[in-house]
Design an enzyme around this catalytic site. Structure first.
Site, PDB file in Angstrom:
ATOM      1  N   LYS A   1       5.540 -28.073 -13.615  1.00 54.44           N
ATOM      2  CA  LYS A   1       5.333 -27.903 -12.178  1.00 54.44           C
ATOM      3  C   LYS A   1       4.560 -26.633 -11.820  1.00 54.44           C
ATOM      4  CE  LYS A   1       7.988 -31.392 -10.156  1.00 54.44           C
ATOM      5  NZ  LYS A   1       9.108 -32.034 -10.810  1.00 54.44           N
TER       6      LYS A   1
ATOM      7  N   ASP B   1      16.526 -27.716 -18.052  1.00 56.18           N
ATOM      8  CA  ASP B   1      15.302 -28.258 -17.465  1.00 56.18           C
ATOM      9  C   ASP B   1      14.990 -27.411 -16.231  1.00 56.18           C
ATOM     10  OD1 ASP B   1      13.393 -29.591 -15.994  1.00 56.18           O
ATOM     11  OD2 ASP B   1      14.254 -31.583 -16.284  1.00 56.18           O
TER      12      ASP B   1
ATOM     13  N   PHE C   1      17.232 -35.701 -12.980  1.00 56.99           N
ATOM     14  CA  PHE C   1      15.875 -36.234 -13.135  1.00 56.99           C
ATOM     15  C   PHE C   1      15.153 -35.408 -14.181  1.00 56.99           C
ATOM     16  CE2 PHE C   1      11.344 -36.517 -12.449  1.00 56.99           C
ATOM     17  CZ  PHE C   1      11.164 -37.886 -12.389  1.00 56.99           C
TER      18      PHE C   1
HETATM   19  C1  LIG Z   1       9.241 -33.055 -11.903  1.00 56.17           C
HETATM   20  C2  LIG Z   1      10.347 -32.916 -12.855  1.00 56.17           C
HETATM   21  C3  LIG Z   1      10.262 -33.440 -14.155  1.00 56.17           C
HETATM   22  C4  LIG Z   1       9.089 -34.266 -14.628  1.00 56.17           C
HETATM   23  O1  LIG Z   1       7.897 -33.577 -14.592  1.00 56.17           O
HETATM   24  P1  LIG Z   1       6.507 -34.407 -14.651  1.00 56.17           P
HETATM   25  O2  LIG Z   1       5.466 -33.326 -14.724  1.00 56.17           O
HETATM   26  O3  LIG Z   1       6.452 -35.215 -13.389  1.00 56.17           O
HETATM   27  O4  LIG Z   1       6.553 -35.257 -15.856  1.00 56.17           O
HETATM   28  C5  LIG Z   1      11.313 -33.210 -15.011  1.00 56.17           C
HETATM   29  N1  LIG Z   1      12.389 -32.505 -14.625  1.00 56.17           N
HETATM   30  C6  LIG Z   1      12.507 -31.990 -13.393  1.00 56.17           C
HETATM   31  C7  LIG Z   1      13.694 -31.170 -13.044  1.00 56.17           C
HETATM   32  C8  LIG Z   1      11.496 -32.179 -12.461  1.00 56.17           C
HETATM   33  O5  LIG Z   1      11.631 -31.682 -11.228  1.00 56.17           O
END
Ligand SMILES: *Cc1c(COP(=O)(O)O)cnc(C)c1O
Length: 395
Positions: free
Chosen positions: A251, A222, A137
């Protein structure tokens, strides 16, 4: 306003994009939140791993108050001291030498993908393809969505961004086999979060690093969910003693305020020249002030040691329950990012926990995910485990 008042008004006016729990939150402090009716909940979801300092941490609140009285926003046509302070802190505590500030996780991923493309165009012989993984994700904008390896997020959005391809997660051979002449970068989460708290085998990140060296690829981590102390280290890549070329953060970075960051090295950052990318709110002073306070707090070794100890306590407690309950299959995670794999859908258990005063979530259909604030106490961990027991017994 009561919970019911809040639901009614929201339901009347919002676009229904979220499958919300029947709970209207009104206030929070530490690891607790209170609903509009005044009932307390222990928050082991922490706003999807955002509230790592708990709710309304005094250092963050104070930094916001101070900054709010000085300067809220200026354009990127000018410098501010606070954005430099944040970038310097991020570089001091990571592999990075250069930082681009944005407003969310998906924007940090877009920036990472654009930087990789730009690097490929200018320094990588015209290579452009980004390899991501099944089950990943990375966010909801088109680039990040195209790199997200879960069909449910793609439905109705085709065509996606070309030049993005998926390979199996936690499979070095498959990743190597997937590398094509046009490939410029590999992007992974050190632990898949939304995909169900999937922890790769030891050596996976190191293997990807070696693969990136062998095939002259950029490695993008990420760390939007795993970063900022969530796994017990400031960044999850530290567990394997490797560094990426590019890292995306968001986050927990802002202590509850929206902010994202792209972190990279001098060498790679050179592909971004003035005008190549940007965002109006990037480096916003209010967000930066909150992030400086959050990062300074989290990066303290004693703070991270506490998060590690609490992660172990939560993990051990969950392991004991797996040994006892036939419906629990596995605990997986690292630090205070833990998932409990069930033998069926977990929605009903989340609902029972909510009733009993505990916020958790269920991801990938049957993984109960717990990402409490890193300031969680031993008593709070034990309280949460007891509520989970009750919910499991009732299920
Ligand atoms: C939450 C998340 C995203 C996206 O972040 P947003 O601030 O919701 O756009 C991308 N990668 C990972 C691993 C995430 O947990």
């Amino acid at each position: 306003m009561t919970n019911a008042d809040v639901f009614a008004r929201n339901a009347a006016h919002e676009i229904r994009l979220y499958a919300r729990q029947p709970l209207a939150l009104a206030r929070g402090s530490g690891c607790s939140v209170w609903d509009a009716n005044g009932k307390r909940y222990l928050d082991f979801f922490a706003g999807v791993a955002v509230n790592s300092l708990g709710h309304c941490h005094p250092a963050v609140v104070e930094a916001i108050r101070r900054q709010a009285g000085e300067l809220l926003h200026v354009s990127n046509h000018y410098h501010t001291a606070i954005e430099g302070e944040l970038a310097e802190l991020l570089c001091r505590h990571s592999f990075a030498e250069r930082v681009f500030l944005c407003n969310s996780g998906t924007e940090a991923i877009e920036a990472a993908m654009k930087l990789a493309r730009r690097w490929g165009a200018e320094m990588g012989g015209g290579r452009y393809e980004i390899l991501a993984t099944h089950g990943s994700f990375h966010g909801r904008t088109f680039g990040a969505l195209s790199a997200t390896g879960q069909e449910k997020y793609h439905r109705g959005y085709f065509p996606l961004l070309p030049g993005v391809r998926l390979a199996p997660f936690d499979d070095l051979d498959a990743m190597e086999a997937a590398v094509a002449p046009e490939t410029i970068a590999i992007m992974v989460e050190p632990i898949q979060g939304e995909g169900g708290v999937v922890v790769p085998k030891p050596g996976y990140l190191r293997g990807l690093r070696a693969l990136a060296e062998r095939r002259d690829l950029l490695l993008i981590f990420d760390e939007i969910q795993t970063g900022m102390g969530r796994t017990g280290k400031l960044f999850a890549y530290e567990h394997e003693d490797v560094a990426p070329d590019i890292m995306a953060l968001a986050k927990a970075l802002g202590g509850g305020v929206p902010i994202g960051a792209l972190c990279t090295t001098d060498r790679i950052a050179a592909a971004f020249t003035p005008g190549a990318h940007g965002t109006t709110f990037g480096g916003n002073p209010l967000a930066c002030a909150a992030a400086v306070a959050a990062l300074a707090t989290i990066a303290e070794p004693a703070f991270l040691a506490h998060a590690t100890a609490m992660g172990t306590r939560l993990r051990d407690g969950l392991e004991r329950r797996v040994a006892r309950h036939p419906h629990l299959q596995q605990v997986r995670g690292l630090g205070l990012m833990q998932g409990l794999l069930l033998d069926g859908p977990g929605g009903a258990i989340v609902a029972r926990c909510l009733e009993a005063g505990l916020l958790i979530n269920c991801t990938a259909d049957r993984v109960l995910r717990m990402t409490p604030p890193l300031i969680v106490t031993a008593d709070e961990v034990d309280e949460a485990l007891e509520i989970v027991d009750g919910a499991l017994a009732a299920a």
